[in-house]
Design a protein around this motif. Structure first.
Motif, PDB file in Angstrom:
ATOM      1  N   ALA A  19       4.380 -13.976 -15.716  1.00 42.14           N
ATOM      2  CA  ALA A  19       3.540 -12.788 -15.582  1.00 42.14           C
ATOM      3  C   ALA A  19       2.882 -12.696 -14.212  1.00 42.14           C
ATOM      4  N   TRP A  20       3.002 -13.756 -13.425  1.00 43.85           N
ATOM      5  CA  TRP A  20       2.346 -13.770 -12.129  1.00 43.85           C
ATOM      6  C   TRP A  20       3.110 -12.960 -11.084  1.00 43.85           C
ATOM      7  N   SER A  21       2.371 -12.464 -10.114  1.00 46.91           N
ATOM      8  CA  SER A  21       2.959 -11.842  -8.927  1.00 46.91           C
ATOM      9  C   SER A  21       3.067 -12.899  -7.828  1.00 46.91           C
ATOM     10  N   THR A  22       4.020 -12.733  -6.959  1.00 46.67           N
ATOM     11  CA  THR A  22       4.206 -13.683  -5.866  1.00 46.67           C
ATOM     12  C   THR A  22       4.389 -12.934  -4.555  1.00 46.67           C
ATOM     13  N   ILE A  23       4.035 -13.603  -3.464  1.00 51.06           N
ATOM     14  CA  ILE A  23       4.250 -13.018  -2.140  1.00 51.06           C
ATOM     15  C   ILE A  23       4.424 -14.131  -1.121  1.00 51.06           C
ATOM     16  N   SER A  47       0.830  -1.201   0.000  1.00 54.19           N
ATOM     17  CA  SER A  47       0.000   0.000   0.000  1.00 54.19           C
ATOM     18  C   SER A  47       0.866   1.254   0.000  1.00 54.19           C
ATOM     19  N   ASP A  48       0.242   2.382  -0.349  1.00 52.51           N
ATOM     20  CA  ASP A  48       0.935   3.666  -0.261  1.00 52.51           C
ATOM     21  C   ASP A  48       0.078   4.648   0.524  1.00 52.51           C
ATOM     22  N   ASP A  49       0.628   5.812   0.800  1.00 54.96           N
ATOM     23  CA  ASP A  49      -0.072   6.785   1.628  1.00 54.96           C
ATOM     24  C   ASP A  49      -1.304   7.362   0.936  1.00 54.96           C
ATOM     25  N   GLU A  50      -1.393   7.230  -0.375  1.00 55.90           N
ATOM     26  CA  GLU A  50      -2.535   7.751  -1.102  1.00 55.90           C
ATOM     27  C   GLU A  50      -3.727   6.802  -1.050  1.00 55.90           C
ATOM     28  N   GLY A  51      -3.558   5.636  -0.419  1.00 53.51           N
ATOM     29  CA  GLY A  51      -4.674   4.710  -0.264  1.00 53.51           C
ATOM     30  C   GLY A  51      -4.775   3.641  -1.323  1.00 53.51           C
ATOM     31  N   SER A  52      -3.808   3.558  -2.214  1.00 53.53           N
ATOM     32  CA  SER A  52      -3.829   2.478  -3.205  1.00 53.53           C
ATOM     33  C   SER A  52      -3.027   1.295  -2.682  1.00 53.53           C
ATOM     34  N   TYR A  53      -3.283   0.125  -3.235  1.00 47.17           N
ATOM     35  CA  TYR A  53      -2.615  -1.090  -2.789  1.00 47.17           C
ATOM     36  C   TYR A  53      -2.644  -2.111  -3.921  1.00 47.17           C
ATOM     37  N   GLU A  54      -1.792  -3.110  -3.781  1.00 40.24           N
ATOM     38  CA  GLU A  54      -1.788  -4.217  -4.733  1.00 40.24           C
ATOM     39  C   GLU A  54      -2.659  -5.332  -4.185  1.00 40.24           C
ATOM     40  N   TYR A  55      -3.477  -5.903  -5.052  1.00 39.47           N
ATOM     41  CA  TYR A  55      -4.287  -7.056  -4.693  1.00 39.47           C
ATOM     42  C   TYR A  55      -3.822  -8.220  -5.553  1.00 39.47           C
ATOM     43  N   ILE A  56      -3.396  -9.296  -4.894  1.00 36.95           N
ATOM     44  CA  ILE A  56      -2.954 -10.492  -5.612  1.00 36.95           C
ATOM     45  C   ILE A  56      -4.034 -11.558  -5.477  1.00 36.95           C
ATOM     46  N   ALA A  57      -4.632 -11.926  -6.589  1.00 38.50           N
ATOM     47  CA  ALA A  57      -5.585 -13.032  -6.638  1.00 38.50           C
ATOM     48  C   ALA A  57      -4.793 -14.276  -7.008  1.00 38.50           C
ATOM     49  N   GLY A  58      -4.735 -15.240  -6.107  1.00 35.00           N
ATOM     50  CA  GLY A  58      -3.878 -16.386  -6.406  1.00 35.00           C
ATOM     51  C   GLY A  58      -4.155 -17.593  -5.545  1.00 35.00           C
ATOM     52  N   TYR A  59      -3.192 -18.513  -5.588  1.00 38.65           N
ATOM     53  CA  TYR A  59      -3.301 -19.781  -4.871  1.00 38.65           C
ATOM     54  C   TYR A  59      -2.009 -20.058  -4.123  1.00 38.65           C
ATOM     55  N   ASP A  60      -2.129 -20.926  -3.117  1.00 42.08           N
ATOM     56  CA  ASP A  60      -0.933 -21.341  -2.399  1.00 42.08           C
ATOM     57  C   ASP A  60      -0.085 -22.227  -3.301  1.00 42.08           C
ATOM     58  N   VAL A  61       1.219 -22.044  -3.228  1.00 41.08           N
ATOM     59  CA  VAL A  61       2.161 -22.856  -4.005  1.00 41.08           C
ATOM     60  C   VAL A  61       3.271 -23.315  -3.064  1.00 41.08           C
ATOM     61  N   SER A  62       3.952 -24.381  -3.456  1.00 36.05           N
ATOM     62  CA  SER A  62       5.056 -24.888  -2.636  1.00 36.05           C
ATOM     63  C   SER A  62       6.368 -24.198  -2.963  1.00 36.05           C
ATOM     64  N   SER A  63       6.439 -23.606  -4.174  1.00 39.28           N
ATOM     65  CA  SER A  63       7.658 -22.933  -4.615  1.00 39.28           C
ATOM     66  C   SER A  63       7.295 -21.907  -5.674  1.00 39.28           C
ATOM     67  N   PHE A  64       8.098 -20.876  -5.797  1.00 37.19           N
ATOM     68  CA  PHE A  64       7.883 -19.879  -6.833  1.00 37.19           C
ATOM     69  C   PHE A  64       8.569 -20.257  -8.149  1.00 37.19           C
ATOM     70  N   SER A  65       9.280 -21.356  -8.165  1.00 44.85           N
ATOM     71  CA  SER A  65      10.000 -21.778  -9.367  1.00 44.85           C
ATOM     72  C   SER A  65       9.027 -22.329 -10.412  1.00 44.85           C
ATOM     73  N   GLY A  66       9.296 -22.027 -11.680  1.00 44.05           N
ATOM     74  CA  GLY A  66       8.547 -22.603 -12.781  1.00 44.05           C
ATOM     75  C   GLY A  66       7.152 -22.050 -12.977  1.00 44.05           C
TER      76      GLY A  66
END
Length: 276
Positions: free
Chosen positions: A204-208, A181-200
């Motif tokens: 284009a996907w975002s990860t967290i 998020s930032d002070d202007e009130g915007s934020y990133e929303y990640i629509a996703g699923y649980d994964v065991s690894s970020f490899s492969g």
């Protein structure tokens, strides 16, 4: 008193001071991250934009009343120089401070007078629980929103479904993560699923990575279109009165196994992080 109302009171009492989002969040008993989202959802303004508009509105009244020194008005409005004040004033109202002083009235200016928090009606909330959440890796599509543009989230989930080639969601849990998020009130929303690894994964996907920590968890049942009211009751009313210390970290929605994406009905849990 709800968190947004506390924030509005503090802003109105101190907006000429050098306030930070963290200062206001401390008074509202929520984290800066949560205040930024809650304030915009409740008032339609980001905290920073509202403070700026209130300072400049009060400055406009002073100037229209014939204030003798524009620099004094600038300094009492929280600006460090005549130039910075003039630039901000022109951006807000379309005229310079000197032009308004010479005109002698505020007619035609779009002024921002003090707001009253228009909280959405609270709902009967199931008693939230404290839970130690495990480390979670979440991957999916990320988009940036303000609370005024969240109507785009359902379409984001549709785009995620189209990008799932080669990725099986069988046995996986869906997450909607609010982060960055930032002070202007915007934020990133990640629509996703649980994964065991970020490899492969799809590049284009975002990860967290959500680290293991304690959360306070509220439950939303029924149609997903009403989840905003659950968020409002939980974070705007229940949480500030709970005495819990909320961390300035990502929170998320966790979709239960009974959630039906076609009908939009089922159970969704709201997880808000707590300080250790």
């Amino acid at each position: 008193m709800a968190a947004a109302e506390k924030a509005l009171w503090y802003i109105e009492s101190h907006f000429r001071e050098d306030l930070s989002l963290a200062d206001i969040a401390r008074i509202a008993c929520v984290s800066p991250y949560h205040l930024a989202r809650l304030f915009q959802a409740t008032t339609g303004w980001s905290v920073v934009r509202y403070m700026r508009a209130r300072r400049l509105t009060e400055a406009a009244y002073l100037l229209a009343a014939g204030a003798s020194d524009i620099l004094d008005v600038a300094l009492t409005s929280g600006y460090g120089s005549h130039e910075a004040f003039t630039r901000a004033f022109r951006d807000q109202f379309g005229i310079t401070p000197d032009e308004l002083r010479q005109r002698g009235h505020v007619s035609g200016l779009v002024l921002v007078d003090p707001l009253r928090a228009a909280d959405m009606p609270t709902i009967a909330l199931e008693t939230p629980r404290i839970e130690l959440g495990p480390t979670q890796l979440v991957a999916g599509l990320g988009c940036r929103y303000s609370d005024a543009t969240t109507q785009g989230i359902p379409a984001q989930w549709q785009r995620l479904m189209l990008s799932l080639q080669g990725f099986s969601i069988a046995g996986k849990t869906a997450f909607g993560v609010f982060c960055n998020s930032d002070d202007e009130g915007s934020y990133e929303y990640i629509a996703g699923y649980d994964v065991s690894s970020f490899s492969g994964l799809n590049p284009a996907w975002s990860t967290i990575r959500l680290p293991a920590r304690h959360y306070v968890v509220a439950t939303h049942r029924g149609h997903i279109s009403a989840i905003r009211r659950t968020w409002q009751t939980f974070t705007g009313s229940w949480l500030p009165e709970s005495g819990l210390d909320v961390a300035d970290a990502p929170d998320f929605e966790r979709y239960a196994a009974d959630f039906n994406a076609d009908t939009g009905t089922g159970t969704v849990e709201i997880w808000v992080p707590l300080k250790s």
